[in-house]
Design a protein around this motif. Structure first.
Motif, PDB file in Angstrom:
ATOM      1  N   LYS A 209       1.054  -0.159   4.656  1.00  0.00           N
ATOM      2  CA  LYS A 209       1.090  -0.360   3.200  1.00  0.00           C
ATOM      3  C   LYS A 209       0.981   0.964   2.388  1.00  0.00           C
ATOM      4  O   LYS A 209      -0.195   1.867   2.787  1.00  0.00           O
ATOM      5  CB  LYS A 209      -0.019  -1.202   2.757  1.00  0.00           C
ATOM      6  CG  LYS A 209       0.125  -1.465   1.151  1.00  0.00           C
ATOM      7  CD  LYS A 209      -0.937  -2.488   0.747  1.00  0.00           C
ATOM      8  CE  LYS A 209      -0.500  -3.947   1.148  1.00  0.00           C
ATOM      9  NZ  LYS A 209      -1.509  -4.916   0.840  1.00  0.00           N
ATOM     10  N   ILE A 210       1.691   1.364   1.550  1.00  0.00           N
ATOM     11  CA  ILE A 210       1.671   2.365   0.590  1.00  0.00           C
ATOM     12  C   ILE A 210       1.464   2.238  -0.538  1.00  0.00           C
ATOM     13  O   ILE A 210       2.101   1.080  -1.221  1.00  0.00           O
ATOM     14  CB  ILE A 210       2.840   3.461   0.994  1.00  0.00           C
ATOM     15  CG1 ILE A 210       4.168   2.892   0.407  1.00  0.00           C
ATOM     16  CG2 ILE A 210       2.952   3.955   2.344  1.00  0.00           C
ATOM     17  CD1 ILE A 210       5.354   3.987   0.203  1.00  0.00           C
ATOM     18  N   ILE A 211       0.694   2.955  -1.408  1.00  0.00           N
ATOM     19  CA  ILE A 211       0.498   2.782  -2.825  1.00  0.00           C
ATOM     20  C   ILE A 211       0.953   3.919  -3.583  1.00  0.00           C
ATOM     21  O   ILE A 211       0.587   5.110  -3.372  1.00  0.00           O
ATOM     22  CB  ILE A 211      -1.109   2.662  -3.187  1.00  0.00           C
ATOM     23  CG1 ILE A 211      -1.585   1.480  -2.364  1.00  0.00           C
ATOM     24  CG2 ILE A 211      -1.144   2.304  -4.747  1.00  0.00           C
ATOM     25  CD1 ILE A 211      -3.024   1.278  -2.509  1.00  0.00           C
ATOM     26  N   PRO A 220       0.659   7.970 -16.515  1.00  0.00           N
ATOM     27  CA  PRO A 220       1.221   7.037 -15.399  1.00  0.00           C
ATOM     28  C   PRO A 220       2.794   6.828 -15.989  1.00  0.00           C
ATOM     29  O   PRO A 220       3.055   6.264 -17.161  1.00  0.00           O
ATOM     30  CB  PRO A 220       0.413   5.738 -15.478  1.00  0.00           C
ATOM     31  CG  PRO A 220      -0.887   6.340 -15.917  1.00  0.00           C
ATOM     32  CD  PRO A 220      -0.502   7.316 -16.951  1.00  0.00           C
ATOM     33  N   SER A 221       3.639   6.622 -14.918  1.00  0.00           N
ATOM     34  CA  SER A 221       5.195   6.297 -15.028  1.00  0.00           C
ATOM     35  C   SER A 221       5.468   5.044 -14.855  1.00  0.00           C
ATOM     36  O   SER A 221       5.469   4.433 -13.904  1.00  0.00           O
ATOM     37  CB  SER A 221       6.022   7.284 -14.516  1.00  0.00           C
ATOM     38  OG  SER A 221       5.937   8.669 -14.729  1.00  0.00           O
ATOM     39  N   ASP A 225      11.814   3.448 -11.630  1.00  0.00           N
ATOM     40  CA  ASP A 225      12.506   3.010 -10.291  1.00  0.00           C
ATOM     41  C   ASP A 225      12.007   3.647  -9.071  1.00  0.00           C
ATOM     42  O   ASP A 225      11.890   4.830  -9.043  1.00  0.00           O
ATOM     43  CB  ASP A 225      14.012   3.131 -10.351  1.00  0.00           C
ATOM     44  CG  ASP A 225      14.642   2.408 -11.700  1.00  0.00           C
ATOM     45  OD1 ASP A 225      14.600   1.337 -11.730  1.00  0.00           O
ATOM     46  OD2 ASP A 225      15.238   3.096 -12.544  1.00  0.00           O
ATOM     47  N   ILE A 226      12.029   2.725  -8.183  1.00  0.00           N
ATOM     48  CA  ILE A 226      11.400   3.278  -6.900  1.00  0.00           C
ATOM     49  C   ILE A 226      12.609   3.121  -5.753  1.00  0.00           C
ATOM     50  O   ILE A 226      13.205   2.389  -5.503  1.00  0.00           O
ATOM     51  CB  ILE A 226      10.118   2.530  -6.189  1.00  0.00           C
ATOM     52  CG1 ILE A 226       9.103   2.684  -7.115  1.00  0.00           C
ATOM     53  CG2 ILE A 226       9.671   2.952  -4.826  1.00  0.00           C
ATOM     54  CD1 ILE A 226       8.401   3.882  -7.401  1.00  0.00           C
ATOM     55  N   GLY A 252       1.761   2.668 -13.554  1.00  0.00           N
ATOM     56  CA  GLY A 252       2.511   3.681 -12.695  1.00  0.00           C
ATOM     57  C   GLY A 252       2.493   3.376 -11.049  1.00  0.00           C
ATOM     58  O   GLY A 252       2.579   4.420 -10.518  1.00  0.00           O
ATOM     59  N   THR A 253       2.207   2.316 -10.852  1.00  0.00           N
ATOM     60  CA  THR A 253       1.766   2.042  -9.358  1.00  0.00           C
ATOM     61  C   THR A 253       2.589   1.065  -8.887  1.00  0.00           C
ATOM     62  O   THR A 253       3.094   0.178  -9.660  1.00  0.00           O
ATOM     63  CB  THR A 253       0.228   1.864  -9.096  1.00  0.00           C
ATOM     64  OG1 THR A 253       0.041   0.361  -9.479  1.00  0.00           O
ATOM     65  CG2 THR A 253      -0.716   2.904  -9.538  1.00  0.00           C
TER      66      THR A 253
END
Length: 334
Positions: A209-211, A220-221, A225-226, A252-253
């Motif tokens: 899992k990544i945060i 915070p953005s 888009d990721i 932004g997470t």
């Protein structure tokens, strides 16, 4: 003295109309809509009655639907779409299950569309599952995939995949990674509202899992888009960003799970308007946090804006030119 009225409709327009009409009536969608739609719909309804009467539960219904569908598409020698014909058949633009049965062509997306239609009329709860570019580490071939899950009587969700002939209760969700050896980076449920829900741990045994924490100028953005790409053996394949789309929240997470494999890493990119940035991530822990400062110029967004502005300028110039031309013509007539 009578004068014959000359048609103002040029011959080339007559010819263009004839050609356009011929293209429309010769396309298989026209024949399906006019002559075959009701017939194929009736056949699917008749088959659904047989499935309901001959099955005792949702598992048996799913198996019967898959077997029937494979017979319809002449498995294993099914006619698949390729880069030479999918545009002609308007693939991705026609959400009609019967149309693909009529032209007898289907890839995984169309197979899932037909399956889910049959699941719906046989009262089998289903949900749409999406992956981007499962990678074969031996041949290095990529294969994005679309299939389904069905809900059983015990409320569990099991895989139902026509193309790979997977159905409950015998089939495992780990089929792609454990038995076939694919490198699957991410798997998601496509919700009815178009959003996606991560379900990677159900299909990949080893995940990380990544945060993602995205910021621009320390702020915070949100709603950024990721995009994620898998790196293996000097090959880069998309995992998130094409068929599966995520955005950061108000802080932004974004939390997501990625498949963890030996000698694999990921490139995580955040795009926020005119800015973007990337970082390389190697999954080696159960939970990892990465921070990305979104401070590089996003060329894609810039090009789109420039083209839009150029279009406005050109359109305005043409309109102004036409206005001036009309004024000059009026003065000459006077």
């Amino acid at each position: 003295m009578s004068t014959q009225k000359i048609s103002e409709y040029p011959n080339w327009k007559y010819l263009a109309s004839i050609v356009l009409f011929a293209l429309i009536v010769s396309h298989p969608l026209f024949a399906y809509s006019v002559t075959e739609n009701d017939k194929i719909e009736s056949q699917m309804m008749d088959e659904s009655v047989i499935i309901i009467n001959q099955s005792a539960n949702n598992s048996e219904k799913a198996e019967m639907i898959i077997q029937w569908e494979q017979e319809q598409f002449n498995f294993p020698a099914a006619n698949h779409f390729n880069s030479n014909n999918y545009r002609y058949y308007l693939r991705d633009y026609i959400p009609l299950p019967g149309y693909y049965l009529y032209i007898n062509r289907a890839n995984c997306g169309e197979l899932a569309l037909v399956f889910e239609y049959m699941a719906n009329i046989t009262s089998v709860p289903y949900r749409q599952i999406v992956t981007e570019d499962m990678l074969n580490p031996v041949s290095m071939r990529r294969n994005n995939h679309r299939f389904s899950e069905v809900q059983l009587e015990n409320d569990s969700w099991m895989i139902a995949d026509v193309g790979f002939n997977l159905y409950p209760p015998k089939s495992s969700k780990y089929e792609f990674t454990e038995n076939r050896g694919y490198l699957v980076g991410h798997v998601a449920i496509k919700n009815d509202d178009g959003t996606f829900t991560d379900c990677t741990p159900s299909y990949v045994k080893n995940t990380s899992k990544i945060i993602v924490n995205a910021k621009r100028d320390g702020i915070p953005s949100s709603n950024a888009d990721i995009e994620v790409e898998l790196l293996y053996n000097d090959t880069k394949k998309p995992v998130i960003g094409n068929n599966i789309k995520y955005k950061t929240d108000e802080q932004g997470t974004l939390e997501l799970n990625l498949g963890s494999y030996d000698e694999c890493s990921y490139v995580v990119t955040v795009k926020d308007g005119f800015y973007k940035n990337s970082t390389t991530f190697v999954p080696n822990e159960d939970v990892s946090s990465i921070e990305i400062e979104v401070d590089k110029w996003n060329i894609d967004s810039a090009v789109i804006v420039v083209l839009f502005l150029v279009s406005i300028v050109m359109y305005s110039s043409l309109k102004f030119g036409n206005f001036i031309g009309e004024m000059l013509v009026k003065k000459r007539k006077q």
